[in-house]
Scaffold this active site. Sequence first.
Site, PDB file in Angstrom:
ATOM      1  N   GLY A 120     -11.952   2.770   3.597  1.00  0.00           N
ATOM      2  CA  GLY A 120     -10.958   1.939   2.928  1.00  0.00           C
ATOM      3  C   GLY A 120     -10.024   2.720   2.013  1.00  0.00           C
ATOM      4  O   GLY A 120     -10.191   3.928   1.804  1.00  0.00           O
ATOM      5  N   HIS A 121      -9.069   2.009   1.450  1.00  0.00           N
ATOM      6  CA  HIS A 121      -8.059   2.659   0.615  1.00  0.00           C
ATOM      7  C   HIS A 121      -8.647   3.220  -0.675  1.00  0.00           C
ATOM      8  O   HIS A 121      -9.584   2.667  -1.233  1.00  0.00           O
ATOM      9  CB  HIS A 121      -6.881   1.733   0.324  1.00  0.00           C
ATOM     10  CG  HIS A 121      -7.200   0.417  -0.293  1.00  0.00           C
ATOM     11  ND1 HIS A 121      -6.229  -0.495  -0.574  1.00  0.00           N
ATOM     12  CD2 HIS A 121      -8.364  -0.145  -0.657  1.00  0.00           C
ATOM     13  CE1 HIS A 121      -6.795  -1.555  -1.095  1.00  0.00           C
ATOM     14  NE2 HIS A 121      -8.075  -1.373  -1.156  1.00  0.00           N
ATOM     15  N   ASN A 122      -8.078   4.340  -1.106  1.00  0.00           N
ATOM     16  CA  ASN A 122      -8.424   4.981  -2.378  1.00  0.00           C
ATOM     17  C   ASN A 122      -9.809   5.616  -2.398  1.00  0.00           C
ATOM     18  O   ASN A 122     -10.289   6.011  -3.461  1.00  0.00           O
ATOM     19  CB  ASN A 122      -8.337   3.994  -3.553  1.00  0.00           C
ATOM     20  CG  ASN A 122      -6.992   3.306  -3.618  1.00  0.00           C
ATOM     21  OD1 ASN A 122      -5.972   3.964  -3.500  1.00  0.00           O
ATOM     22  ND2 ASN A 122      -6.976   2.007  -3.741  1.00  0.00           N
TER      23      ASN A 122
ATOM     24  N   GLN B 276       0.875  -1.168   0.000  1.00  0.00           N
ATOM     25  CA  GLN B 276       0.000   0.000   0.000  1.00  0.00           C
ATOM     26  C   GLN B 276       0.913   1.218   0.000  1.00  0.00           C
ATOM     27  O   GLN B 276       1.444   1.632   1.026  1.00  0.00           O
ATOM     28  CB  GLN B 276      -0.922  -0.055   1.213  1.00  0.00           C
ATOM     29  CG  GLN B 276      -1.790  -1.323   1.234  1.00  0.00           C
ATOM     30  CD  GLN B 276      -2.792  -1.386   0.097  1.00  0.00           C
ATOM     31  OE1 GLN B 276      -3.651  -0.520  -0.029  1.00  0.00           O
ATOM     32  NE2 GLN B 276      -2.672  -2.407  -0.771  1.00  0.00           N
TER      33      GLN B 276
END
Lengths: 358, 358, 358
Positions: free
Chosen positions: C237-239, C196
């Site tokens: 969450g990511h993004n 990540q």
Amino acid sequence: MPVSLGELAVRFGCELQGDPDVVVDRVATLQDAAPGAVSFLANPKYRKHLASTRASVVVLEADAAADCAVAALVAANPYATYARIAQHLNPEPAFAGGRHATAVVAEDATVDPSAWVGPHCYVGAGASVGAAAFLGPNTVLLDGAVLGSRSRCVANVTLCAGARIGARCLLHPGVVIGADGFGQAQDRDGYVKVPQLGAVSIGDDVEVGANTTIDRGAIGDTVVENGVKIDNQVQIGHNCRIGEHTVIAGCAGISGSVTVGKRCMIGGMVGVVGHLEICDDVYLTGKAMVSHSITKPGLYSGKLPLDEARRFRRNSARFQKLDELAQRVARLERDGRRAAAKDDDTAAPDDRAANERP
Amino acid sequence: MPVSLGELAVRFGCELQGDPDVVVDRVATLQDAAPGAVSFLANPKYRKHLASTRASVVVLEADAAADCAVAALVAANPYATYARIAQHLNPEPAFAGGRHATAVVAEDATVDPSAWVGPHCYVGAGASVGAAAFLGPNTVLLDGAVLGSRSRCVANVTLCAGARIGARCLLHPGVVIGADGFGQAQDRDGYVKVPQLGAVSIGDDVEVGANTTIDRGAIGDTVVENGVKIDNQVQIGHNCRIGEHTVIAGCAGISGSVTVGKRCMIGGMVGVVGHLEICDDVYLTGKAMVSHSITKPGLYSGKLPLDEARRFRRNSARFQKLDELAQRVARLERDGRRAAAKDDDTAAPDDRAANERP
Amino acid sequence: MPVSLGELAVRFGCELQGDPDVVVDRVATLQDAAPGAVSFLANPKYRKHLASTRASVVVLEADAAADCAVAALVAANPYATYARIAQHLNPEPAFAGGRHATAVVAEDATVDPSAWVGPHCYVGAGASVGAAAFLGPNTVLLDGAVLGSRSRCVANVTLCAGARIGARCLLHPGVVIGADGFGQAQDRDGYVKVPQLGAVSIGDDVEVGANTTIDRGAIGDTVVENGVKIDNQVQIGHNCRIGEHTVIAGCAGISGSVTVGKRCMIGGMVGVVGHLEICDDVYLTGKAMVSHSITKPGLYSGKLPLDEARRFRRNSARFQKLDELAQRVARLERDGRRAAAKDDDTAAPDDRAANERP
């Protein structure tokens, strides 16, 4: 860490279409890539970007290679291969063993000289930290906790007394391993605490997301097997066993004494009622609630989809009388059969009626 | 801490069937027990193990005693009695009062000499720590926080300014008591923060699970009464009042200004909408959402069970047209009545009679 | 901090009905207020208390002023005006810049002299702390993290490597910004971690509740825009990208790569499936699950309401056969049409014509 395409092809077993001497040093998405970057195609939805990407190379499946405007690394599993390449380009920062001046380490704790104990960490009596393990700032290992070799607590992780973590695990900030399970015995005047005397045993190569909690067992241990991957804010109750290579998405909650099989995929916000068994290879979509054991591999769901609020309200009001509605339908069917039978009496010799006539 | 069966019988008011001089020193499950262990039978599902257990003694109800191959301690409430025996065999480790060299305690904080303030703890201005209270590593008491006597913060607990915790409470790692409630006043250009000026008041004998959060009140206090037991990752909003001896399972979320009665049982992942009242003795099964006040004790549910994904999808597609379906059924019923009436025109004077005709 | 009603009226643009020289120094609810307190009326449900309140003044809308027994500050948006007055009466405690003796600050970190770095804090290599920023006890900024000017970490906050927080943000205890997103590539033998490599970028005037987690991006950044307000135990969450002035209530979970528009209101425990887009001005009621993109502003729901358990069980059993029920209704309708057609055979050629008969 620059590396040539030729070296990537050899190291990760890909077929290279393109110049082996081109060098890359970072990763990027197909859309945002510039020369020097490795990109990948894992989701067909992004295939359209293959023609225009400026990446130096794209990791992809054989059947997409023809569409690729730039060099390609052809792999059977492009996403996993991309992951390995990204790891290779971005190695974990090296660190020297030792302990920060502010760390507090109990005299009889065992800390491998190659491990790092960071600022404001605490390592309690009888605790053990393996070779090349890393304790980020403010991490706490209570008495007897064990952190395996090459495992990493990013920061602010708490391992309660006796919690055991295997090798190469990654624990994110706010993780709490081994807090007491929720054991309360009801009595006339409220509740009596049931001592939680088991521990937590976590295997190798397990990742645990930020603020996730895994409780200690009541008598025996809570067990998380090798290769399990757990997202953020997941709750795992006492005496659970999570089978190897199972993944659990964020905010899922697993009550006490649940056994989850191997290679399961538990969706976000899924809840599992206590004392159940879920067999191997079960996939649960988000927000489902598991209230009975699952004995057959497969995909299971349990959450109504979203709707425009007014319509949802009307439908859910109907739901509250669904049993009644079903009974009304049954009555209509009965009436229809009766009417048909009556009709038949005077007019048509239909099979049904024929069979029912004496 | 070894103890004889005779002593256990006397101390915990059980009838002993067996040799009072046998000594036990630990607990175990019926299946895993070896001599020297106390086990218990609380769930009829495990009764089959009574015949083969190797425990030295089993705590059980009178009517199970006959099946027990070993000594028995007969109790009216075997689980609560087991809990007390387990506590007796596993006392909390003793500790001396004082403070670790790395602890930071404000000059005008009050820390009882018998309390322990652990490594890297912080006790702010005007905060107070009662007799025999325990602050595990990295625990933070901000200004004016109060931790009652014999209460225990395992590690990494945060009590925000002015949070008050009663006596004999147990707070697990990651607990945050008294963070600001979520008060945001909408305005033309976004939101204005509504200062959260109340505090949190927690009674005696309360347990709070890992990473649970209980917010401070907006103006008045958030209140958790005596004997409340809260599992991990529970969220309790500002201005709530949780009645005594209520238990709240993991991942439940209670919005602001909710009053929960006494002796309620709130299941895992239950959500409660704000500004509601839940009366005493309400049981909520897992994942239910409470969107109206509950004024009648009883058991309530609200979560669809899991199903095989394809079938669930078909059914939930139907749900989205359930109102329409119900209207179609009503139309069929109307048509049926009309048809019957028409029939009757020639034969019988009313629907009722028509239906009753042979 | 006492202030006269006249000054409040001028400063906050209200019309004062009452004596401008009366002084107030605190806030209170209508019911609990005593002289010296400012109260407010924002919810019509509490209007009945206007006649009996003992507050010195009440902030309210013009049309409620007539009912008010005491002085009134008439405002177009009483709740927002109350919030500003409450802030004015309760300013954040002032602090001097500097660092506690126990804080650990890397040599090449940049800490503004007017910022405070509290006890047991850690500020890593290349990290940056802006003017008048505040790091409460046990806060950790890993390498390269950035905390903007006047931003405040209450205690025990973790900013992971490279996380960037804007100005005037408020981060509550247990917050984790920038832990790894959940990226796992499935392979023959389990999973390969997808590094990540993105960061988290949080705008100005953002509030983040206790134990909330916001993950770093996989390649690009996770973005939270200006003025977003996030409650406790939320997972992002990511993004993801969260649009400005969106509010997210407690325990909501947003999977990776979701774009949420501006001015949305996401209810408690809402779940959003990954890779979706939610447009501006969407309101989601509590516990809904968003499994498709939302392109139209409005109010959406998705959670069945609570019911008495036995009735709920009957209805949800029916739900599991809802598709079948709908098919049975369709059959009845077909049979009805056929019967009607048969009826019409003797009178009129088809249903349509039948309906059209005078």
